[in-house]
Design a protein around this motif. Sequence first.
Motif, PDB file in Angstrom:
ATOM      1  N   ALA A  11      -4.527   1.599   5.522  1.00  0.00           N
ATOM      2  CA  ALA A  11      -4.662   0.495   4.567  1.00  0.00           C
ATOM      3  C   ALA A  11      -6.087   0.408   4.051  1.00  0.00           C
ATOM      4  O   ALA A  11      -6.309   0.165   2.856  1.00  0.00           O
ATOM      5  N   TYR A  12      -7.066   0.625   4.908  1.00  0.00           N
ATOM      6  CA  TYR A  12      -8.467   0.589   4.485  1.00  0.00           C
ATOM      7  C   TYR A  12      -8.772   1.731   3.512  1.00  0.00           C
ATOM      8  O   TYR A  12      -9.487   1.538   2.525  1.00  0.00           O
ATOM      9  N   ALA A  63       5.127  -0.002   0.064  1.00  0.00           N
ATOM     10  CA  ALA A  63       3.954  -0.302  -0.761  1.00  0.00           C
ATOM     11  C   ALA A  63       3.042   0.921  -0.863  1.00  0.00           C
ATOM     12  O   ALA A  63       2.495   1.200  -1.929  1.00  0.00           O
ATOM     13  N   LEU A  64       2.896   1.658   0.229  1.00  0.00           N
ATOM     14  CA  LEU A  64       2.063   2.863   0.216  1.00  0.00           C
ATOM     15  C   LEU A  64       2.645   3.897  -0.737  1.00  0.00           C
ATOM     16  O   LEU A  64       1.921   4.499  -1.539  1.00  0.00           O
ATOM     17  N   GLY A  97      -8.144  -3.567  -4.963  1.00  0.00           N
ATOM     18  CA  GLY A  97      -8.091  -2.985  -3.632  1.00  0.00           C
ATOM     19  C   GLY A  97      -7.572  -3.942  -2.571  1.00  0.00           C
ATOM     20  O   GLY A  97      -6.798  -3.551  -1.694  1.00  0.00           O
ATOM     21  N   LEU A  98      -7.982  -5.206  -2.647  1.00  0.00           N
ATOM     22  CA  LEU A  98      -7.552  -6.181  -1.647  1.00  0.00           C
ATOM     23  C   LEU A  98      -6.040  -6.387  -1.681  1.00  0.00           C
ATOM     24  O   LEU A  98      -5.392  -6.470  -0.635  1.00  0.00           O
ATOM     25  N   LEU A  99      -5.474  -6.438  -2.871  1.00  0.00           N
ATOM     26  CA  LEU A  99      -4.020  -6.583  -3.000  1.00  0.00           C
ATOM     27  C   LEU A  99      -3.293  -5.422  -2.339  1.00  0.00           C
ATOM     28  O   LEU A  99      -2.354  -5.626  -1.564  1.00  0.00           O
ATOM     29  N   TRP A 100      -3.722  -4.205  -2.623  1.00  0.00           N
ATOM     30  CA  TRP A 100      -3.062  -3.041  -2.036  1.00  0.00           C
ATOM     31  C   TRP A 100      -3.280  -2.984  -0.525  1.00  0.00           C
ATOM     32  O   TRP A 100      -2.387  -2.570   0.222  1.00  0.00           O
ATOM     33  N   PHE A 101      -4.452  -3.408  -0.049  1.00  0.00           N
ATOM     34  CA  PHE A 101      -4.717  -3.449   1.391  1.00  0.00           C
ATOM     35  C   PHE A 101      -3.714  -4.368   2.088  1.00  0.00           C
ATOM     36  O   PHE A 101      -3.108  -4.008   3.089  1.00  0.00           O
ATOM     37  N   ILE A 102      -3.525  -5.550   1.522  1.00  0.00           N
ATOM     38  CA  ILE A 102      -2.607  -6.525   2.111  1.00  0.00           C
ATOM     39  C   ILE A 102      -1.170  -6.016   2.055  1.00  0.00           C
ATOM     40  O   ILE A 102      -0.420  -6.121   3.028  1.00  0.00           O
ATOM     41  N   LEU A 103      -0.776  -5.458   0.909  1.00  0.00           N
ATOM     42  CA  LEU A 103       0.591  -4.958   0.782  1.00  0.00           C
ATOM     43  C   LEU A 103       0.900  -3.845   1.778  1.00  0.00           C
ATOM     44  O   LEU A 103       1.988  -3.796   2.343  1.00  0.00           O
ATOM     45  N   VAL A 104      -0.074  -2.960   1.991  1.00  0.00           N
ATOM     46  CA  VAL A 104       0.153  -1.854   2.926  1.00  0.00           C
ATOM     47  C   VAL A 104       0.206  -2.370   4.364  1.00  0.00           C
ATOM     48  O   VAL A 104       0.904  -1.813   5.204  1.00  0.00           O
TER      49      VAL A 104
END
Length: 107
Positions: A29-30, A59-60, A43-50
Amino acid sequence: MNGFGMTPFGFGFFGFGMLFWWILWVVIAYLVYQDAEKRGMNGLLWFILVLIPMVGIIALIIYLIVRETQPQAKEEKKSSLEILKERYAKGEISHEEYERMKKELEE
C-alpha cells in the motif's frame, strides 16, 4: 496444532504468519501511495483503498489498470527573467521592449 486452532506461535488467525501478510500488505500500500503521488494521482486515497481488507486486492488491480503511464514531472518555477527571454525568443516582444523589461527586472 491442537484441537482449538492454536499454533505454537499464537492463535491461528493472529499468529506470526498473519502478521507477516499484514506487514507485506502495508508495504504494498505504501508503494502504491508513492507511485500514485509521482504520477499526480491522489496517493492517500489509493493507500487507504489498498489497505481495506477484502477490497484491497481489487483496488490494487484497479490502480494498476487506471494509473497514468508516465510519472508527471514536477513543474519547475521559472524566474521572471527566463520567461522574458522565452518571450523574446518567440518574437512576442521587440528588442527594445526586452531591454526595457530586463532593466526593470534587474533593479
